[in-house]
Scaffold this motif. Structure first.
Motif, mmCIF file in Angstrom:
data_model
loop_
_atom_site.group_PDB
_atom_site.id
_atom_site.type_symbol
_atom_site.label_atom_id
_atom_site.label_comp_id
_atom_site.label_asym_id
_atom_site.label_seq_id
_atom_site.Cartn_x
_atom_site.Cartn_y
_atom_site.Cartn_z
ATOM 1 N N ASN A 58 5.947 11.336 -5.274
ATOM 2 C CA ASN A 58 5.750 9.901 -5.728
ATOM 3 C C ASN A 58 6.616 8.925 -5.164
ATOM 4 O O ASN A 58 6.924 7.852 -5.664
ATOM 5 C CB ASN A 58 5.965 10.168 -7.534
ATOM 6 C CG ASN A 58 4.978 10.841 -7.920
ATOM 7 O OD1 ASN A 58 3.961 10.804 -8.018
ATOM 8 N ND2 ASN A 58 5.602 11.721 -8.969
ATOM 9 N N ARG A 59 6.970 9.255 -3.762
ATOM 10 C CA ARG A 59 7.562 8.218 -2.963
ATOM 11 C C ARG A 59 6.814 7.943 -1.729
ATOM 12 O O ARG A 59 5.741 8.560 -1.526
ATOM 13 C CB ARG A 59 8.883 8.795 -2.278
ATOM 14 C CG ARG A 59 9.874 9.602 -3.574
ATOM 15 C CD ARG A 59 10.636 8.232 -4.118
ATOM 16 N NE ARG A 59 11.198 7.504 -3.552
ATOM 17 C CZ ARG A 59 12.613 7.618 -3.079
ATOM 18 N NH1 ARG A 59 13.333 8.698 -3.271
ATOM 19 N NH2 ARG A 59 13.152 6.772 -2.509
ATOM 20 N N VAL A 60 7.232 6.854 -1.010
ATOM 21 C CA VAL A 60 6.560 6.313 0.249
ATOM 22 C C VAL A 60 7.504 6.999 1.347
ATOM 23 O O VAL A 60 8.564 6.968 1.218
ATOM 24 C CB VAL A 60 6.422 4.827 0.270
ATOM 25 C CG1 VAL A 60 6.046 4.327 1.623
ATOM 26 C CG2 VAL A 60 5.600 4.368 -0.738
ATOM 27 N N VAL A 61 7.061 7.823 2.025
ATOM 28 C CA VAL A 61 7.751 8.630 3.075
ATOM 29 C C VAL A 61 7.226 8.464 4.421
ATOM 30 O O VAL A 61 5.862 8.562 4.639
ATOM 31 C CB VAL A 61 7.499 9.922 2.705
ATOM 32 C CG1 VAL A 61 8.441 10.863 3.788
ATOM 33 C CG2 VAL A 61 7.955 10.276 1.158
ATOM 34 N N PRO A 104 12.104 3.052 0.699
ATOM 35 C CA PRO A 104 11.075 4.549 1.174
ATOM 36 C C PRO A 104 12.235 5.492 1.781
ATOM 37 O O PRO A 104 13.309 5.437 2.049
ATOM 38 C CB PRO A 104 10.330 3.824 2.411
ATOM 39 C CG PRO A 104 11.230 2.565 2.733
ATOM 40 C CD PRO A 104 11.899 2.139 1.554
ATOM 41 N N ILE A 105 11.634 6.787 2.059
ATOM 42 C CA ILE A 105 12.411 7.946 2.669
ATOM 43 C C ILE A 105 11.801 7.826 3.885
ATOM 44 O O ILE A 105 10.567 7.988 4.516
ATOM 45 C CB ILE A 105 11.921 8.965 1.963
ATOM 46 C CG1 ILE A 105 12.501 9.012 0.608
ATOM 47 C CG2 ILE A 105 12.508 10.190 2.628
ATOM 48 C CD1 ILE A 105 12.320 10.060 -0.340
ATOM 49 N N ILE A 137 4.994 -0.647 7.025
ATOM 50 C CA ILE A 137 3.930 -0.231 6.083
ATOM 51 C C ILE A 137 4.743 0.338 4.949
ATOM 52 O O ILE A 137 4.552 0.152 3.919
ATOM 53 C CB ILE A 137 2.863 0.740 6.632
ATOM 54 C CG1 ILE A 137 2.000 -0.022 7.451
ATOM 55 C CG2 ILE A 137 2.119 1.329 5.222
ATOM 56 C CD1 ILE A 137 1.404 -1.031 7.087
ATOM 57 N N ALA A 138 5.707 1.252 5.362
ATOM 58 C CA ALA A 138 6.504 1.709 4.169
ATOM 59 C C ALA A 138 7.439 0.797 3.269
ATOM 60 O O ALA A 138 7.323 0.934 1.984
ATOM 61 C CB ALA A 138 7.602 2.840 4.657
ATOM 62 N N LEU A 139 7.930 -0.155 4.314
ATOM 63 C CA LEU A 139 8.635 -1.152 3.511
ATOM 64 C C LEU A 139 7.609 -2.206 2.582
ATOM 65 O O LEU A 139 8.062 -3.033 1.533
ATOM 66 C CB LEU A 139 9.368 -2.095 4.331
ATOM 67 C CG LEU A 139 10.712 -1.270 4.851
ATOM 68 C CD1 LEU A 139 11.449 -1.918 6.107
ATOM 69 C CD2 LEU A 139 11.757 -1.104 3.743
ATOM 70 N N GLU A 140 6.509 -2.344 3.028
ATOM 71 C CA GLU A 140 5.448 -3.046 2.150
ATOM 72 C C GLU A 140 5.166 -2.477 0.873
ATOM 73 O O GLU A 140 4.920 -3.030 -0.028
ATOM 74 C CB GLU A 140 4.058 -3.239 2.968
ATOM 75 C CG GLU A 140 4.253 -4.402 4.061
ATOM 76 C CD GLU A 140 3.087 -4.435 4.858
ATOM 77 O OE1 GLU A 140 2.109 -4.095 4.465
ATOM 78 O OE2 GLU A 140 3.436 -5.043 5.903
ATOM 79 N N LYS A 141 5.391 -1.146 0.857
ATOM 80 C CA LYS A 141 4.849 -0.332 -0.088
ATOM 81 C C LYS A 141 6.047 0.060 -1.190
ATOM 82 O O LYS A 141 5.719 0.556 -2.242
ATOM 83 C CB LYS A 141 4.092 1.122 0.003
ATOM 84 C CG LYS A 141 2.567 0.808 0.861
ATOM 85 C CD LYS A 141 2.038 1.978 1.156
ATOM 86 C CE LYS A 141 0.413 1.554 1.632
ATOM 87 N NZ LYS A 141 -0.275 1.098 0.808
ATOM 88 N N ALA A 142 6.896 0.131 -0.714
ATOM 89 C CA ALA A 142 8.326 0.476 -1.411
ATOM 90 C C ALA A 142 9.564 -0.260 -0.918
ATOM 91 O O ALA A 142 9.701 -0.571 0.042
ATOM 92 C CB ALA A 142 8.712 2.095 -1.528
ATOM 93 N N GLU A 143 10.309 -0.345 -2.011
ATOM 94 C CA GLU A 143 11.721 -1.152 -1.763
ATOM 95 C C GLU A 143 12.594 0.014 -1.125
ATOM 96 O O GLU A 143 13.634 -0.428 -0.487
ATOM 97 C CB GLU A 143 12.281 -1.666 -3.114
ATOM 98 C CG GLU A 143 11.683 -2.665 -3.670
ATOM 99 C CD GLU A 143 12.235 -3.312 -5.104
ATOM 100 O OE1 GLU A 143 13.226 -2.902 -5.230
ATOM 101 O OE2 GLU A 143 11.489 -4.045 -5.719
#
Length: 167
Positions: free
Chosen positions: A72-75, A28-29, A20-26
């Motif tokens: 403001n990150r995907v974590v 992620p943390i 999910i994180a990789l779908e939402k951000a290039e």
């Protein structure tokens, strides 16, 4: 926004959260809450690190992920159970204090802008702990999961690698 991902051991929680994180951000943390307790745990940590490639920023934070620069990150925060273990040990198994600290941290994370994929375990669905300390920890995990689920915008329950959307 908090997205709680829960389930039993080896149910696919971390893998799902990372997908999910990789779908939402290039980029992620990944916040690792594990404390390196022994050689077995060291091997588990190494295996988890191999699951992530160069797109990830990995941060180790045992108790206060809300204090990290993650706005403001995907974590992915992996996981609540190990985070609670750290609190439980450091607070000498004081349930009330641990629950208070956990709620404060969840409240703080809920205020951080971004997407928090919070991985946790459903401990009460398996065998009952045969020690008092084990039963206390299972209670703590259950109460914290209930609080986290109430704060979360989304809750997914993992069963045998398959996601079941609860909320």
């Amino acid at each position: 926004m908090i997205w709680m991902i829960t389930g039993g051991a080896r149910s696919g929680k971390s893998r799902f959260a990372q997908e999910i994180a990789l779908e939402k951000a290039e980029n992620p943390i990944y916040v690792a809450t594990a404390r390196n307790w022994d050689e077995d745990f060291n091997e588990r940590i190494k295996r988890h690190k191999l699951d992530r490639d160069e797109r990830w920023t990995s941060i180790e934070e045992e108790k206060k992920p809300s204090q990290l620069n993650i706005s403001n990150r995907v974590v992915v925060i992996d996981c609540a159970t190990l985070w609670l273990t750290n609190l439980f040990v450091d607070e000498k198994n004081n349930l009330d204090r641990c629950l208070e600290l956990a709620k404060q941290e969840i409240d703080a994370l809920a205020e951080v802008p971004g997407v928090m994929l919070f991985v946790t375990n459903e401990l009460g669905m398996g065998l009952h702990a045969d020690t008092e300390i084990g039963r206390k920890f299972t209670d703590l995990q259950g109460w914290v999961n209930q609080y986290l689920a109430a704060k979360a915008e989304k809750v997914t329950f993992m069963v045998s690698g398959l996601p079941l959307n609860i909320k």
